[in-house]
Design a protein around this motif. Structure first.
Motif, mmCIF file in Angstrom:
data_model
loop_
_atom_site.group_PDB
_atom_site.id
_atom_site.type_symbol
_atom_site.label_atom_id
_atom_site.label_comp_id
_atom_site.label_asym_id
_atom_site.label_seq_id
_atom_site.Cartn_x
_atom_site.Cartn_y
_atom_site.Cartn_z
ATOM 1 N N UNK A 33 0.833 -1.196 0.000
ATOM 2 C CA UNK A 33 0.000 0.000 0.000
ATOM 3 C C UNK A 33 0.875 1.256 0.000
ATOM 4 N N UNK A 34 0.685 2.099 -0.997
ATOM 5 C CA UNK A 34 1.439 3.348 -1.057
ATOM 6 C C UNK A 34 0.932 4.321 0.006
ATOM 7 N N UNK A 35 1.860 5.005 0.657
ATOM 8 C CA UNK A 35 1.475 5.968 1.686
ATOM 9 C C UNK A 35 1.031 7.296 1.083
ATOM 10 N N UNK A 36 1.579 7.642 -0.063
ATOM 11 C CA UNK A 36 1.263 8.915 -0.710
ATOM 12 C C UNK A 36 0.385 8.677 -1.931
ATOM 13 N N UNK A 48 -6.470 14.300 -10.327
ATOM 14 C CA UNK A 48 -6.995 13.583 -9.176
ATOM 15 C C UNK A 48 -5.853 12.992 -8.334
ATOM 16 N N UNK A 49 -6.030 12.893 -7.022
ATOM 17 C CA UNK A 49 -5.093 12.126 -6.193
ATOM 18 C C UNK A 49 -5.523 10.655 -6.165
ATOM 19 N N UNK A 50 -4.650 9.777 -6.625
ATOM 20 C CA UNK A 50 -4.953 8.352 -6.717
ATOM 21 C C UNK A 50 -4.314 7.589 -5.557
ATOM 22 N N UNK A 51 -5.124 6.868 -4.780
ATOM 23 C CA UNK A 51 -4.549 5.824 -3.937
ATOM 24 C C UNK A 51 -4.084 4.705 -4.857
ATOM 25 N N UNK A 52 -2.998 4.026 -4.500
ATOM 26 C CA UNK A 52 -2.501 2.987 -5.398
ATOM 27 C C UNK A 52 -1.729 1.945 -4.610
ATOM 28 N N UNK A 53 -1.516 0.812 -5.247
ATOM 29 C CA UNK A 53 -0.852 -0.320 -4.609
ATOM 30 C C UNK A 53 -0.162 -1.195 -5.648
ATOM 31 N N UNK A 54 0.841 -1.923 -5.175
ATOM 32 C CA UNK A 54 1.470 -2.980 -5.968
ATOM 33 C C UNK A 54 0.945 -4.327 -5.494
ATOM 34 N N UNK A 55 1.143 -5.326 -6.315
ATOM 35 C CA UNK A 55 0.809 -6.702 -5.938
ATOM 36 C C UNK A 55 2.074 -7.541 -6.059
ATOM 37 N N UNK A 70 5.328 0.264 -7.069
ATOM 38 C CA UNK A 70 5.177 1.599 -6.503
ATOM 39 C C UNK A 70 6.538 2.043 -5.966
ATOM 40 N N UNK A 71 6.569 3.222 -5.343
ATOM 41 C CA UNK A 71 7.835 3.755 -4.848
ATOM 42 C C UNK A 71 8.502 2.770 -3.898
ATOM 43 N N UNK A 72 9.766 2.501 -4.145
ATOM 44 C CA UNK A 72 10.510 1.512 -3.370
ATOM 45 C C UNK A 72 11.270 2.207 -2.243
ATOM 46 N N UNK A 73 10.804 1.989 -1.016
ATOM 47 C CA UNK A 73 11.469 2.552 0.154
ATOM 48 C C UNK A 73 12.405 1.508 0.769
ATOM 49 N N UNK A 100 9.243 1.736 -12.324
ATOM 50 C CA UNK A 100 9.904 0.527 -12.822
ATOM 51 C C UNK A 100 11.417 0.711 -12.916
ATOM 52 N N UNK A 101 11.856 1.920 -13.269
ATOM 53 C CA UNK A 101 13.280 2.188 -13.358
ATOM 54 C C UNK A 101 13.968 2.071 -12.011
ATOM 55 N N UNK A 102 13.307 2.555 -10.949
ATOM 56 C CA UNK A 102 13.881 2.460 -9.604
ATOM 57 C C UNK A 102 14.025 1.004 -9.171
ATOM 58 N N UNK A 103 13.011 0.203 -9.457
ATOM 59 C CA UNK A 103 13.068 -1.219 -9.089
ATOM 60 C C UNK A 103 14.118 -1.950 -9.928
ATOM 61 N N UNK A 104 14.268 -1.544 -11.186
ATOM 62 C CA UNK A 104 15.274 -2.190 -12.016
ATOM 63 C C UNK A 104 16.681 -1.900 -11.499
#
Length: 305
Positions: A33-36, A48-55, A70-73, A100-104
């Motif tokens: 679950x993304x915090x932002x 619009x502000x979108x809530x979003x999530x990865x699976x 999503x953003x990788x912390x 995707x670039x950050x995760x790569x």
């Protein structure tokens, strides 16, 4: 028929106090679950502000497949590494690609899978394959199934995934369910008019004016999976549980795909196209002008007094 089943279906809430970035949906499948919020403006609509999530899906060899990264912390990365080795990074449509670039960079040995139309959009990334339903993916055969909602080369195509072990189907933007309390009055009006509550957004419906037969076939495929859990990327709830509940929800969310007699279908197609060209686009352009330019300036002037 929007929200027809909202009072009876078993929506699982997101825990109010998250002790972890990962939430288990069923065996070997989690959400992050993304915090932002992600702020995005659909064509000719307010931002619009979108809530979003990865699976996150763990495969039989303990490798991990990440849908819609999503953003990788650092905390999330630590929890992910405890589950297994990240081998597959997947974009389900050409809008879910921002991180995707950050995760790569974090997982350079992971393979990148593109959805239709994403490769030319992200020339900075090297994709291993563009997904389709023409062939099964050998890396996850008999574990994850997929189908394309769309023509395969249209404006808005989406890959829908099914995790076989947990009987979980994952939708991204073909179904949305916003949280109206986070919106301004004008955004609440446009999201309701655009059917962005437990439904396919009206703009996406219009984008698929000429390929609805293909979408009906895709929906039949999803129904043959008989999913027991359903995850939506943008929603204030974690997932929907129980096979009958999921089936009813799909009936409600995709009621716009119900086939009509040929003459009625032809008239409705012409009407949708005319509506898109002469009514929806001009009205939305006016709304965007008011919401993004005029309204903020008026509020700024009011606050300075």
């Amino acid at each position: 028929m929007i929200g027809r089943y909202s009072l009876t279906q078993n929506f699982r809430p997101i825990p109010s106090e998250l002790k972890s970035g990962l939430i288990e949906v069923a065996s070997n499948i989690w959400t992050i679950e993304a915090k932002d919020y992600v702020h995005y403006r659909p064509p000719m609509q307010p931002r619009y502000p979108y809530t979003h999530r990865s699976v996150v899906i763990r495969l039989n060899d303990n490798s991990l497949l990440i849908l819609s990264p999503i953003q990788l912390t650092p905390d999330i990365r630590t929890e992910i590494n405890a589950l297994g080795v990240v081998k597959y990074l997947v974009s389900p449509n050409h809008l879910h690609h921002l991180y995707m670039g950050d995760w790569q960079q974090a997982y350079p040995k992971a393979k990148l899978y593109a959805s239709p139309r994403l490769v030319p959009k992200r020339k900075d990334l090297t994709f291993d394959k563009t997904l389709s339903t023409d062939t099964f993916e050998p890396e996850w055969i008999d574990q994850i199934e997929q189908c394309v909602f769309g023509s395969g080369n249209g404006w808005f195509d989406e890959i829908v995934f099914f995790h076989c072990e947990s009987h979980t189907v994952v939708f991204t933007d073909m179904i949305m369910d916003f949280e109206p309390t986070i919106f301004s009055p004008i955004s609440r009006m446009t999201t309701r008019w655009n059917q962005m509550y437990k439904n396919t957004p009206f703009g996406v419906q219009l984008a698929h004016t000429f390929d609805r037969v293909s979408l009906r076939d895709s929906l039949k495929t999803v129904r043959t999976w008989k999913p027991k859990h359903l995850i939506v990327a943008h929603s204030p709830w974690l997932c929907l549980d129980e096979e009958e509940q999921v089936a009813n929800f799909l009936d409600s969310a995709f009621n716009w795909l119900e086939p009509q007699p040929f003459i009625v279908e032809a008239i409705m197609t012409a009407t949708r196209f005319s509506m898109l060209l002469f009514i929806v686009l001009p009205i939305h352009a006016l709304i965007v002008l008011i919401a993004d330019l005029i309204y903020p300036r008026l509020m700024g002037q009011g606050g300075s007094k």
